[in-house]
Design an enzyme around this catalytic site. Structure first.
Site, PDB file in Angstrom:
ATOM      1  N   ASN A 216       0.856  -1.184   0.000  1.00  0.00           N
ATOM      2  CA  ASN A 216       0.000   0.000   0.000  1.00  0.00           C
ATOM      3  C   ASN A 216       0.890   1.232   0.000  1.00  0.00           C
ATOM      4  O   ASN A 216       1.539   1.536   1.010  1.00  0.00           O
ATOM      5  CB  ASN A 216      -0.904  -0.005   1.236  1.00  0.00           C
ATOM      6  CG  ASN A 216      -1.821   1.208   1.289  1.00  0.00           C
ATOM      7  OD1 ASN A 216      -1.848   2.023   0.368  1.00  0.00           O
ATOM      8  ND2 ASN A 216      -2.573   1.331   2.368  1.00  0.00           N
ATOM      9  N   PRO A 217       0.963   1.964  -1.110  1.00  0.00           N
ATOM     10  CA  PRO A 217       1.876   3.114  -1.178  1.00  0.00           C
ATOM     11  C   PRO A 217       1.479   4.266  -0.254  1.00  0.00           C
ATOM     12  O   PRO A 217       2.303   5.127   0.052  1.00  0.00           O
ATOM     13  CB  PRO A 217       1.791   3.542  -2.650  1.00  0.00           C
ATOM     14  CG  PRO A 217       0.442   3.081  -3.093  1.00  0.00           C
ATOM     15  CD  PRO A 217       0.175   1.811  -2.342  1.00  0.00           C
ATOM     16  N   GLY A 276      -0.383  -1.567   6.722  1.00  0.00           N
ATOM     17  CA  GLY A 276      -0.930  -1.675   8.063  1.00  0.00           C
ATOM     18  C   GLY A 276      -1.883  -2.850   8.161  1.00  0.00           C
ATOM     19  O   GLY A 276      -1.964  -3.702   7.265  1.00  0.00           O
ATOM     20  N   ASP A 277      -2.654  -2.884   9.251  1.00  0.00           N
ATOM     21  CA  ASP A 277      -3.574  -3.994   9.465  1.00  0.00           C
ATOM     22  C   ASP A 277      -4.742  -3.988   8.487  1.00  0.00           C
ATOM     23  O   ASP A 277      -5.352  -5.026   8.235  1.00  0.00           O
ATOM     24  CB  ASP A 277      -4.107  -3.947  10.898  1.00  0.00           C
ATOM     25  CG  ASP A 277      -3.003  -4.193  11.922  1.00  0.00           C
ATOM     26  OD1 ASP A 277      -2.143  -5.055  11.664  1.00  0.00           O
ATOM     27  OD2 ASP A 277      -2.993  -3.495  12.960  1.00  0.00           O
ATOM     28  N   GLY A 278      -5.061  -2.829   7.903  1.00  0.00           N
ATOM     29  CA  GLY A 278      -6.195  -2.738   6.995  1.00  0.00           C
ATOM     30  C   GLY A 278      -6.036  -3.592   5.754  1.00  0.00           C
ATOM     31  O   GLY A 278      -6.993  -4.228   5.289  1.00  0.00           O
ATOM     32  N   SER A 309       0.159   2.693  10.273  1.00  0.00           N
ATOM     33  CA  SER A 309       0.197   3.465  11.517  1.00  0.00           C
ATOM     34  C   SER A 309      -0.291   2.658  12.718  1.00  0.00           C
ATOM     35  O   SER A 309       0.036   2.985  13.848  1.00  0.00           O
ATOM     36  CB  SER A 309      -0.662   4.732  11.371  1.00  0.00           C
ATOM     37  OG  SER A 309      -1.985   4.403  10.970  1.00  0.00           O
ATOM     38  N   ASP A 376     -10.111   5.661  16.729  1.00  0.00           N
ATOM     39  CA  ASP A 376      -9.521   5.094  15.521  1.00  0.00           C
ATOM     40  C   ASP A 376     -10.076   5.744  14.259  1.00  0.00           C
ATOM     41  O   ASP A 376      -9.330   6.144  13.356  1.00  0.00           O
ATOM     42  CB  ASP A 376      -9.765   3.581  15.500  1.00  0.00           C
ATOM     43  CG  ASP A 376      -8.902   2.866  14.480  1.00  0.00           C
ATOM     44  OD1 ASP A 376      -8.031   3.517  13.876  1.00  0.00           O
ATOM     45  OD2 ASP A 376      -9.087   1.651  14.283  1.00  0.00           O
ATOM     46  N   ARG A 383      -3.922  11.129   9.719  1.00  0.00           N
ATOM     47  CA  ARG A 383      -3.083   9.975   9.387  1.00  0.00           C
ATOM     48  C   ARG A 383      -1.658  10.384   9.029  1.00  0.00           C
ATOM     49  O   ARG A 383      -0.701   9.642   9.260  1.00  0.00           O
ATOM     50  CB  ARG A 383      -3.711   9.203   8.225  1.00  0.00           C
ATOM     51  CG  ARG A 383      -2.895   8.027   7.746  1.00  0.00           C
ATOM     52  CD  ARG A 383      -3.641   7.239   6.693  1.00  0.00           C
ATOM     53  NE  ARG A 383      -4.755   6.512   7.272  1.00  0.00           N
ATOM     54  CZ  ARG A 383      -4.638   5.293   7.785  1.00  0.00           C
ATOM     55  NH1 ARG A 383      -3.457   4.690   7.804  1.00  0.00           N
ATOM     56  NH2 ARG A 383      -5.682   4.682   8.283  1.00  0.00           N
TER      57      ARG A 383
END
Length: 667
Positions: A216-217, A276-278, A309, A376, A383
């Site tokens: 993910n850039p 990240g976790d997404g 993040s 969150d 961000r």
């Protein structure tokens, strides 16, 4: 008798010849070991003594003598280098009493090797071999072409003194016993292949197929692409791991790619998420909607490199396996992924029950309602400042504290390690749970023929329907004593197969049985895991579930130790313990108590030591949250916002495999 002095400190006096003219950034350590002495340069030479051993299991042991130059000593230092399944051993005699100094690099710390000509240092900071600093070598390189072949071995050694970290260490073996480069290269390649074979035997390699990587850039502070090329790609190159990189172009890019790709198993050996976790959440849900999801989750482990993040999963894995995380989380997580070790991990099936929409989701991190979910989602516009956004928004939400009313229900978890039965699931808390398909809930081998019975009584009938009925009756027997036969393929109580044996059965009968079993197993492989709890529109059982109604500041269900890199939310959680940790904060909690809760999140000291009516943690197997519809709010699944309304989740133990640093997690 020789005295042996063993030293495992890579910064010890054993490192005699540092790279003075090509300095490497600390903590890199590089050393050239030459298979001929300095005095042999320029004249005909013979190969040094070499010993090779191959064990019955295919492991290779190589040993040879090399030399290193030391500017403080006139003569070169003789070093014996031994390669075996445990790693690389470097031994030399020191002092006048012939003491032996030994240095070991464990095989699990060696991520890869390469052989060929001398490597040059690039502007990107990649490895460069050390030039010889003695004058003879300068003359040699100036007058004739270097025919030497070099073996570069790359290792990252854990240093637990002070702040735990891993130090990059390079060992370079120079082979020049023969007059041609090709002959020297053959010797170097033998060492190179031995390292790969021993690594594979130690399960330190994922396989020869390439790794599928999603990047993910825009992750973190928007520098995902730069972080990958500077910190991830060099390690993958050192580990000699081929990969296919996909830069996500839009939301759900990775989900759709994984869902639609027909050849995942044929093309790839693992899936790596650099974000990240997404993005991990996207990939997981893309896999779980496939018909072959069981085969994918078994064969393709998932890895995470924390470029985002939040980074809760990467931090949890590092904590559980006692690996460093800061100050180089991307480097350390990449090392975790290239080692090739895997471990089962729980996921949670989420049901939102919205009509006309996909109601089933799969979560690996947490489900939140209230305080933490608000922080969150509402801090998303910040961000660009990284993880600091969570701290800033926590203060803001603490000042303007909100509460939400609704109903909370949960199914408490039995004690760890106890055998439990829920619905069709039978397993221990620390082992994999797999639901049985309705057709195959219980299996027993058919017993010996009763006294007086004839073989013909068990012959298949001509009618296919009747044969199926006979088969159905056979596998449903639960009142007879079981007996295993040598020709049984698996235990009759296996949850994955339904094989059973009949004494002196005809070939036709066996084929009919196996055909039926294949059909059942294929259906089982493609079927979604059946739910063991009531549907969201049905009431929960009052005898086994606890239900309460009230006003809440927060309800948060977590199944990893960390829900972000600096939020140590569930210290007792393990990757595959079958437990959801439900943290409940009820209305009436004081702001000072809530502030203490927030300040303790980074160290895991946020939960009260004594029972507290306002803050409680409950280990559960399933939960249901039903907010009142008179007030809008936020519910998140793995940090992603979902529709506000009733939601429930249940644990699915050990469904997926994730990449881990080693095979020994903490207790």
């Amino acid at each position: 008798m020789q005295k042996q002095k063993v030293s495992c400190n890579l910064c010890s006096s054993f490192i005699m010849d540092p790279c003075q003219n090509l300095p490497l950034a600390s903590p890199d350590i590089s050393q050239v070991y030459d298979d001929t002495a300095a005095g042999d340069v320029g004249r005909s030479i013979t190969p040094t003594s070499s010993v090779a051993k191959i064990s019955l299991s295919g492991l290779i042991e190589l040993s040879e003598h090399f030399y290193i130059n030391n500017s403080k000593q006139k003569d070169p230092i003789k070093v014996e280098v031994i390669l075996n399944c445990d790693g690389i051993f470097l031994r030399r005699e020191t002092g006048e009493q012939n003491e032996i100094s030994e240095q070991r690099i464990c095989m699990e710390d060696i991520i890869g090797s390469s052989c060929g000509p001398r490597l040059k240092k690039s502007h990107r900071g990649s490895l460069a071999s050390c030039r010889r600093i003695n004058e003879d070598s300068e003359v040699e390189n100036a007058t004739q072409k270097d025919t030497s072949a070099y073996l570069h071995m790359y290792a990252y050694i854990k240093n637990e003194k002070g702040a735990m970290r891993r130090e990059r260490t390079v060992r370079i073996l120079r082979f020049r016993s023969f007059e041609t480069y090709e002959e020297n290269l053959k010797v170097a390649e033998r060492w190179h292949h031995a390292i790969r074979i021993n690594q594979a035997a130690a399960k330190n390699r994922l396989g020869e197929k390439q790794i599928l990587i999603f990047l993910n850039p825009k992750s973190g502070k928007g520098k995902g692409r730069e972080m990958f090329h500077k910190q991830v790609a060099p390690v993958l190159k050192e580990a000699d791991m081929p990969y296919e990189l996909h830069v996500t172009a839009h939301s759900n890019y990775a989900r759709e790619f994984v869902r639609k790709h027909n050849d995942l198993l044929r093309c790839y050996s693992a899936i790596l998420i650099a974000s990240g976790d997404g993005l991990f959440y996207e990939v997981l849900n893309g896999i779980m909607v496939r018909e072959d999801w069981r085969a994918i989750t078994r064969a393709l482990p998932l890895g995470i490199i924390p470029c985002g993040s939040g980074n809760g999963l990467a931090r949890s894995i590092a904590y559980l396996y006692n690996e460093p995380y800061e100050p180089k989380p991307i480097l350390y997580a990449t090392l975790t992924c290239v080692r090739g070790q895997i471990a089962p991990m729980d996921i949670v099936r989420i049901d939102t029950g919205k009509e006309g929409k996909s109601s089933e989701l799969y979560s690996f991190l947490s489900v939140g309602w209230g305080f933490i979910a608000d922080i969150d989602i509402e801090s998303e516009p910040l961000r660009s400042i990284g993880a600091t956004r969570f701290t800033f928004w926590s203060i803001r939400r603490l000042i303007g504290l909100r509460t939400y009313t609704g109903k909370l229900s949960y199914l408490r978890c039995d004690k760890k390690g106890r055998r439990r039965t829920v619905g069709n699931l039978v397993a221990t808390a620390s082992h994999e749970e797999r639901p049985l398909p309705p057709e195959v809930q219980e299996f027993h081998d058919i017993p010996n023929l009763p006294e007086g019975a004839k073989e013909d009584d068990f012959q298949p009938v001509a009618n296919t329907d009747e044969a199926d009925e006979e088969f159905g009756e056979a596998i449903s027997l639960d009142h007879v004593s079981t007996h295993s036969y040598a020709d049984s393929w698996h235990s009759a109580t296996s949850q994955r197969t339904a094989y059973f044996s009949l004494p002196d059965q005809s070939l036709r009968s066996r084929r009919s049985v196996l055909s039926r079993l294949e059909t059942i197993n294929l259906e089982y492989e493609s079927r979604r895991p059946p739910s063991t709890i009531p549907a969201l529109d049905q009431p929960v059982p009052t005898d086994t579930w606890h239900t309460e109604e009230g006003e809440y500041v927060m309800v948060h269900a977590a199944y990893t130790t960390h829900i972000s890199s600096d939020c140590f939310f569930a210290p007792s959680s393990r990757l595959n313990d079958g437990i959801i940790y439900l943290v409940i904060i009820r209305a009436g909690v004081g702001r000072s108590q809530l502030a203490h809760f927030l300040m303790g999140l980074s160290s895991g000291t946020h939960l009260p030591e004594q029972p507290n009516r306002y803050i409680e943690i409950v280990p559960v197997r399933a939960f249901r949250i039903e907010p009142n519809s008179d007030k809008e709010g936020i519910i998140t699944v793995d940090g992603e916002r979902v529709d506000y309304g009733p939601i429930q989740g249940e644990i699915m133990s050990g469904i997926i495999n994730v990449m881990v640093p080693n095979a020994n997690p903490i207790d």
